[in-house]
Write an enzyme that holds these catalytic residues in place. Sequence first.
Site, PDB file in Angstrom:
ATOM      1  N   HIS A  86       0.845  -1.196   0.000  1.00  0.00           N
ATOM      2  CA  HIS A  86       0.000   0.000   0.000  1.00  0.00           C
ATOM      3  C   HIS A  86       0.882   1.247   0.000  1.00  0.00           C
ATOM      4  O   HIS A  86       2.102   1.148   0.031  1.00  0.00           O
ATOM      5  CB  HIS A  86      -0.990  -0.010   1.171  1.00  0.00           C
ATOM      6  CG  HIS A  86      -0.386   0.039   2.537  1.00  0.00           C
ATOM      7  ND1 HIS A  86       0.399  -0.971   3.057  1.00  0.00           N
ATOM      8  CD2 HIS A  86      -0.462   0.990   3.533  1.00  0.00           C
ATOM      9  CE1 HIS A  86       0.756  -0.671   4.287  1.00  0.00           C
ATOM     10  NE2 HIS A  86       0.271   0.509   4.592  1.00  0.00           N
ATOM     11  N   HIS A 100       1.320   3.949   2.033  1.00  0.00           N
ATOM     12  CA  HIS A 100       1.856   4.693   3.178  1.00  0.00           C
ATOM     13  C   HIS A 100       3.372   4.799   3.106  1.00  0.00           C
ATOM     14  O   HIS A 100       4.052   3.892   2.638  1.00  0.00           O
ATOM     15  CB  HIS A 100       1.423   4.048   4.488  1.00  0.00           C
ATOM     16  CG  HIS A 100      -0.021   4.285   4.815  1.00  0.00           C
ATOM     17  ND1 HIS A 100      -0.721   3.532   5.726  1.00  0.00           N
ATOM     18  CD2 HIS A 100      -0.910   5.206   4.344  1.00  0.00           C
ATOM     19  CE1 HIS A 100      -1.961   3.966   5.805  1.00  0.00           C
ATOM     20  NE2 HIS A 100      -2.102   4.989   4.982  1.00  0.00           N
ATOM     21  N   ASP A 152       5.820   4.592   5.161  1.00  0.00           N
ATOM     22  CA  ASP A 152       6.683   3.573   5.775  1.00  0.00           C
ATOM     23  C   ASP A 152       6.574   2.222   5.055  1.00  0.00           C
ATOM     24  O   ASP A 152       7.109   1.220   5.518  1.00  0.00           O
ATOM     25  CB  ASP A 152       6.394   3.414   7.264  1.00  0.00           C
ATOM     26  CG  ASP A 152       4.992   2.928   7.570  1.00  0.00           C
ATOM     27  OD1 ASP A 152       4.057   3.273   6.812  1.00  0.00           O
ATOM     28  OD2 ASP A 152       4.814   2.198   8.566  1.00  0.00           O
ATOM     29  N   HIS A 153       5.927   2.224   3.887  1.00  0.00           N
ATOM     30  CA  HIS A 153       5.849   1.028   3.050  1.00  0.00           C
ATOM     31  C   HIS A 153       6.326   1.286   1.622  1.00  0.00           C
ATOM     32  O   HIS A 153       6.705   0.340   0.929  1.00  0.00           O
ATOM     33  CB  HIS A 153       4.411   0.489   3.026  1.00  0.00           C
ATOM     34  CG  HIS A 153       3.983  -0.049   4.349  1.00  0.00           C
ATOM     35  ND1 HIS A 153       3.997  -1.391   4.648  1.00  0.00           N
ATOM     36  CD2 HIS A 153       3.578   0.575   5.474  1.00  0.00           C
ATOM     37  CE1 HIS A 153       3.606  -1.576   5.896  1.00  0.00           C
ATOM     38  NE2 HIS A 153       3.343  -0.391   6.418  1.00  0.00           N
ATOM     39  N   HIS A 172      -7.453  -0.998   5.728  1.00  0.00           N
ATOM     40  CA  HIS A 172      -6.438  -0.059   6.221  1.00  0.00           C
ATOM     41  C   HIS A 172      -6.285   1.078   5.219  1.00  0.00           C
ATOM     42  O   HIS A 172      -6.297   2.259   5.583  1.00  0.00           O
ATOM     43  CB  HIS A 172      -5.131  -0.810   6.426  1.00  0.00           C
ATOM     44  CG  HIS A 172      -4.017   0.022   6.964  1.00  0.00           C
ATOM     45  ND1 HIS A 172      -4.038   0.586   8.226  1.00  0.00           N
ATOM     46  CD2 HIS A 172      -2.818   0.374   6.417  1.00  0.00           C
ATOM     47  CE1 HIS A 172      -2.922   1.256   8.424  1.00  0.00           C
ATOM     48  NE2 HIS A 172      -2.167   1.151   7.347  1.00  0.00           N
ATOM     49  N   ASP A 179      -0.154  -4.128   6.350  1.00  0.00           N
ATOM     50  CA  ASP A 179      -0.835  -3.683   7.568  1.00  0.00           C
ATOM     51  C   ASP A 179      -2.275  -4.187   7.643  1.00  0.00           C
ATOM     52  O   ASP A 179      -3.099  -3.605   8.360  1.00  0.00           O
ATOM     53  CB  ASP A 179      -0.836  -2.148   7.639  1.00  0.00           C
ATOM     54  CG  ASP A 179       0.524  -1.576   7.975  1.00  0.00           C
ATOM     55  OD1 ASP A 179       1.455  -2.354   8.263  1.00  0.00           O
ATOM     56  OD2 ASP A 179       0.663  -0.335   7.940  1.00  0.00           O
ATOM     57  N   HIS A 199       4.740  -4.844  11.207  1.00  0.00           N
ATOM     58  CA  HIS A 199       5.097  -4.111  12.422  1.00  0.00           C
ATOM     59  C   HIS A 199       5.195  -5.044  13.627  1.00  0.00           C
ATOM     60  O   HIS A 199       4.507  -6.061  13.695  1.00  0.00           O
ATOM     61  CB  HIS A 199       4.051  -3.034  12.731  1.00  0.00           C
ATOM     62  CG  HIS A 199       4.012  -1.918  11.749  1.00  0.00           C
ATOM     63  ND1 HIS A 199       4.828  -0.811  11.834  1.00  0.00           N
ATOM     64  CD2 HIS A 199       3.242  -1.735  10.636  1.00  0.00           C
ATOM     65  CE1 HIS A 199       4.563   0.014  10.827  1.00  0.00           C
ATOM     66  NE2 HIS A 199       3.611  -0.527  10.083  1.00  0.00           N
TER      67      HIS A 199
END
Length: 255
Positions: free
Chosen positions: A56, A58, A60-61, A114, A133, A171
Amino acid sequence: MPIDIRQFACLSDNYGYLVHDRETGETAAIDTPDAEAINRELEKAGWRLTHIFNTHHHFDHAGGNLALKDKWGCEIIGPKGEAGRIPGIDRPVGEGDSVELGASTAIVHETPGHTLGHIIYYFPETHAAFVGDTIFAMGCGRLFEGTADQMWSSLSKIAAMPADTKIYCAHEYTKANAAFALSVDPDNDDLKKRAEEVDALRAKGTPTVPTTVALELATNPFLRASDKNLQAAIGMEGAKAVDAFAKTRALKDSF
């Protein structure tokens, strides 16, 4: 096992993953939370990055996409529902698509909730799922963009995978998730035992990931929304599973 999986901690609580096809040497990064950490792991392993599989959009991805593409010339594969938000994407994919990594194949499943376009990558031959996530050990992703109905459907796809499927989530949230799970499923003996094991692992700095489908079915409150004891604990006796899930997710948001 036709693939090797290298897991490493990065950022504050992310896990990075490298998936390496033994036959051809092709290697994919599952998401790009930290380009420098990924490059260090590639160097340690002696691998060459050929692909990025994004789950996805975001940061941090997908935040390391462009730096890694610039260095390696790798192909970036990501969710077609978020193609405009995936830096450097070359190939958008969706439900049921196959993604080849050398001689290995991953099946794409759409798992909105998410984010609206979130996808996961499932390697059926090795029973390994890289889930971003969507699901965590004893937890699930916040509903930033999607609905409870969408997330329940997404989690149900994972729950239907073979029980021994290893779930590689993004995570290390397990200790906090266990505390919440005990608050809504207090009579679950499997959960009590697992929470103790998690405390011991984290005290040593040991990862609690990957998990398995079987373990999550037994202890993850977000997969146990139809359980009578859990429903009673949250005041949702006799509710539809999706409604009990929505209540559980709301309780977690304010826990």
